[in-house]
Scaffold this motif. Structure first.
Motif, PDB file in Angstrom:
ATOM      1  N   ASP A 209       9.579  47.590   2.822  1.00  0.00           N
ATOM      2  CA  ASP A 209       8.351  47.218   3.528  1.00  0.00           C
ATOM      3  C   ASP A 209       8.341  45.772   4.004  1.00  0.00           C
ATOM      4  OD1 ASP A 209       7.380  49.817   3.018  1.00  0.00           O
ATOM      5  OD2 ASP A 209       6.749  49.196   1.012  1.00  0.00           O
ATOM      6  N   LEU A 210       9.516  45.204   4.204  1.00  0.00           N
ATOM      7  CA  LEU A 210       9.592  43.795   4.620  1.00  0.00           C
ATOM      8  C   LEU A 210       8.711  43.486   5.820  1.00  0.00           C
ATOM      9  CD1 LEU A 210      13.314  42.589   4.341  1.00  0.00           C
ATOM     10  CD2 LEU A 210      11.315  41.820   3.048  1.00  0.00           C
ATOM     11  N   ALA A 211       8.625  44.443   6.757  1.00  0.00           N
ATOM     12  CA  ALA A 211       7.877  44.173   7.981  1.00  0.00           C
ATOM     13  C   ALA A 211       6.378  44.080   7.717  1.00  0.00           C
ATOM     14  CB  ALA A 211       8.166  45.257   9.020  1.00  0.00           C
ATOM     15  N   GLU A 212       5.882  44.849   6.761  1.00  0.00           N
ATOM     16  CA  GLU A 212       4.430  44.920   6.547  1.00  0.00           C
ATOM     17  C   GLU A 212       3.942  44.108   5.358  1.00  0.00           C
ATOM     18  OE1 GLU A 212       6.069  48.262   5.996  1.00  0.00           O
ATOM     19  OE2 GLU A 212       6.533  48.052   8.135  1.00  0.00           O
ATOM     20  N   PRO A 214       3.807  40.966   2.982  1.00  0.00           N
ATOM     21  CA  PRO A 214       4.170  39.566   2.790  1.00  0.00           C
ATOM     22  C   PRO A 214       4.711  39.282   1.382  1.00  0.00           C
ATOM     23  CG  PRO A 214       1.791  39.786   3.160  1.00  0.00           C
ATOM     24  CD  PRO A 214       2.391  41.149   3.324  1.00  0.00           C
ATOM     25  N   ASN A 215       4.275  40.044   0.389  1.00  0.00           N
ATOM     26  CA  ASN A 215       4.802  39.847  -0.969  1.00  0.00           C
ATOM     27  C   ASN A 215       6.286  40.181  -1.039  1.00  0.00           C
ATOM     28  OD1 ASN A 215       2.338  39.029  -2.056  1.00  0.00           O
ATOM     29  ND2 ASN A 215       1.717  41.157  -2.418  1.00  0.00           N
ATOM     30  N   ASP A 216       6.668  41.287  -0.393  1.00  0.00           N
ATOM     31  CA  ASP A 216       8.089  41.658  -0.380  1.00  0.00           C
ATOM     32  C   ASP A 216       8.911  40.607   0.360  1.00  0.00           C
ATOM     33  OD1 ASP A 216       7.813  43.916  -1.905  1.00  0.00           O
ATOM     34  OD2 ASP A 216       7.587  45.269  -0.200  1.00  0.00           O
ATOM     35  N   ARG A 217       8.338  40.067   1.451  1.00  0.00           N
ATOM     36  CA  ARG A 217       9.060  39.008   2.176  1.00  0.00           C
ATOM     37  C   ARG A 217       9.293  37.814   1.262  1.00  0.00           C
ATOM     38  NH1 ARG A 217       6.144  40.793   6.734  1.00  0.00           N
ATOM     39  NH2 ARG A 217       4.458  39.276   6.563  1.00  0.00           N
ATOM     40  N   GLU A 218       8.249  37.454   0.513  1.00  0.00           N
ATOM     41  CA  GLU A 218       8.361  36.315  -0.402  1.00  0.00           C
ATOM     42  C   GLU A 218       9.421  36.582  -1.470  1.00  0.00           C
ATOM     43  OE1 GLU A 218       7.822  32.632  -1.101  1.00  0.00           O
ATOM     44  OE2 GLU A 218       6.580  33.602   0.435  1.00  0.00           O
ATOM     45  N   THR A 241      16.118  49.044   9.381  1.00  0.00           N
ATOM     46  CA  THR A 241      15.592  48.668  10.697  1.00  0.00           C
ATOM     47  C   THR A 241      16.084  47.293  11.143  1.00  0.00           C
ATOM     48  OG1 THR A 241      13.624  47.519   9.866  1.00  0.00           O
ATOM     49  CG2 THR A 241      13.442  49.906  10.149  1.00  0.00           C
ATOM     50  N   GLU A 242      16.036  47.071  12.460  1.00  0.00           N
ATOM     51  CA  GLU A 242      16.401  45.775  13.035  1.00  0.00           C
ATOM     52  C   GLU A 242      15.471  44.673  12.532  1.00  0.00           C
ATOM     53  OE1 GLU A 242      18.961  44.997  14.806  1.00  0.00           O
ATOM     54  OE2 GLU A 242      19.747  46.971  15.366  1.00  0.00           O
ATOM     55  N   GLN A 243      14.212  45.044  12.314  1.00  0.00           N
ATOM     56  CA  GLN A 243      13.240  44.056  11.829  1.00  0.00           C
ATOM     57  C   GLN A 243      13.619  43.529  10.449  1.00  0.00           C
ATOM     58  OE1 GLN A 243       9.752  46.515  12.475  1.00  0.00           O
ATOM     59  NE2 GLN A 243       8.544  44.672  12.859  1.00  0.00           N
TER      60      GLN A 243
END
Ligand code: C2E
Ligand code: MG
Ligand code: MG
Ligand code: MG
Length: 287
Positions: A209-212, A214-218, A241-243
């Motif tokens: 869920d990196l795209a949606e 923000p916690n996973d991005r962090e 995905t490319e994203q």
């Protein structure tokens, strides 16, 4: 009456239990037979080097293909082989088959590829594990540096000192050690500075869920930064995905694995793919 009801309940209960126990026993017997009858097969999934965008290696992933049935994914049978101890002979077969394949690709003239093999807890804790790995490397002729063993954090929760000894013995053979499903093991991070680990594999649950999210991005960015600080390599699992890819690229992830690049594939299919991609093409004769 109460007594009788109680007895019926009891009888019902044991009956349900014995059905489950019988099914399990049947499955156990089928798995034992499957090992003898060669019903297991390894699929291989490419690991991509972020810098060169080239294939750096493959991960071996076991499947069970009963002669007269559907392919069974590892989540359905690895836990049972763990409980029964069958994982020890199965695990040796997996390692041997994977090392043989890696050696065959070397002999075919392909550039060096890392072969990543999953270990299970029971296997890791079995007494002869290190000598088994040493023997398989010797038998197959695969140089140790091309073998990467994937471990999980849960292996280290108990028997900390014992784990360090085993890991050091494995390192002494010259193999690489990776932590699989990193971030899901509820284990202390302290082991990272004490254990001779080479690579972290960020669990796919943080990538999905990196795209949606923000916690996973962090979390993903933090694991990558931490790996760099600790001089460990880092791979992202489950890149679809490319994203997701562009986020991981921006943060300097070293390796990727996922459907975006290649699904796990049977040996013949991957063999063709590797040869097409990596072997120099025949020069066409000008006419
Ligand atoms: P794992 O070691 O984390 O392996 C990665 C899993 O993610 C594989 O599932 C792979 O098919 C899947 N995968 C790869 N790319 C993607 C993607 O882009 N999206 C999604 N959704 N999934 C992706 P698989 O083959 O079903 O294996 C599941 C687990 O079973 C493995 O997780 C590993 O823990 C265990 N396993 C597989 N092979 C072996 C083995 O030879 N020995 C042992 N002990 N365990 C194994
Ligand atoms: Mg793995
Ligand atoms: Mg795993
Ligand atoms: Mg994993």
């Amino acid at each position: 009456l109460a007594k009788q009801e109680g007895r019926n309940t009891y009888r019902f209960h044991t009956k349900a239990l014995s059905i489950a126990a019988n099914e399990r026993l049947a499955l156990e017997t089928r798995l034992r037979h499957a090992l003898i009858a060669n019903e297991f097969i390894l699929h291989y999934q490419p690991l991509i080097d972020a810098r060169s965008n080239r294939i750096a290696g493959v991960e071996a992933l076991v499947r069970w293909q009963p002669v007269d049935g559907e392919m069974v994914p590892p989540a359905k049978f690895i836990p049972i082989t763990e409980e029964t101890g069958l994982i020890v002979p199965l695990g040796e077969w997996i390692l041997r088959t994977a090392c043989n394949q890696a050696r065959a690709w070397m002999d075919a003239g392909l550039p060096p590829l890392v072969m990543a093999v999953n270990l299970s807890v029971r296997q890791f804790q079995s007494e002869n594990m290190v000598s088994m790995v040493r023997r398989v490397l010797a038998d197959t002729g695969l140089p140790a540096e091309y073998l990467e063993l994937e471990l999980t954090e849960t292996m280290f929760i108990e028997r900390g000192e014992q784990s360090i000894a085993t890991l050091k013995a494995l390192k002494n053979l010259g193999v690489c050690l990776a932590i699989d499903d990193f971030g899901t093991g509820y284990s202390s991070l302290a082991y990272l500075k004490r254990f001779p680990i080479d690579k972290l594999k960020i669990d796919q649950s943080f990538v999905r869920d990196l795209a949606e999210d923000p916690n996973d991005r962090e979390i993903a960015a933090t694991i990558i930064a931490m790996a760099r600080g600790l001089k460990l390599e880092v791979l992202a699992e489950g890149v679809e995905t490319e994203q997701q890819l562009s986020f991981l690229q921006q943060h300097g992830c070293d390796y990727y694995q996922g459907y975006l690049f290649h699904r796990p594939a049977p040996p013949a299919q991957l063999d063709k793919w590797l040869r097409d991609k990596l072997l120099p093409k025949y020069q066409s004769v000008p006419n």
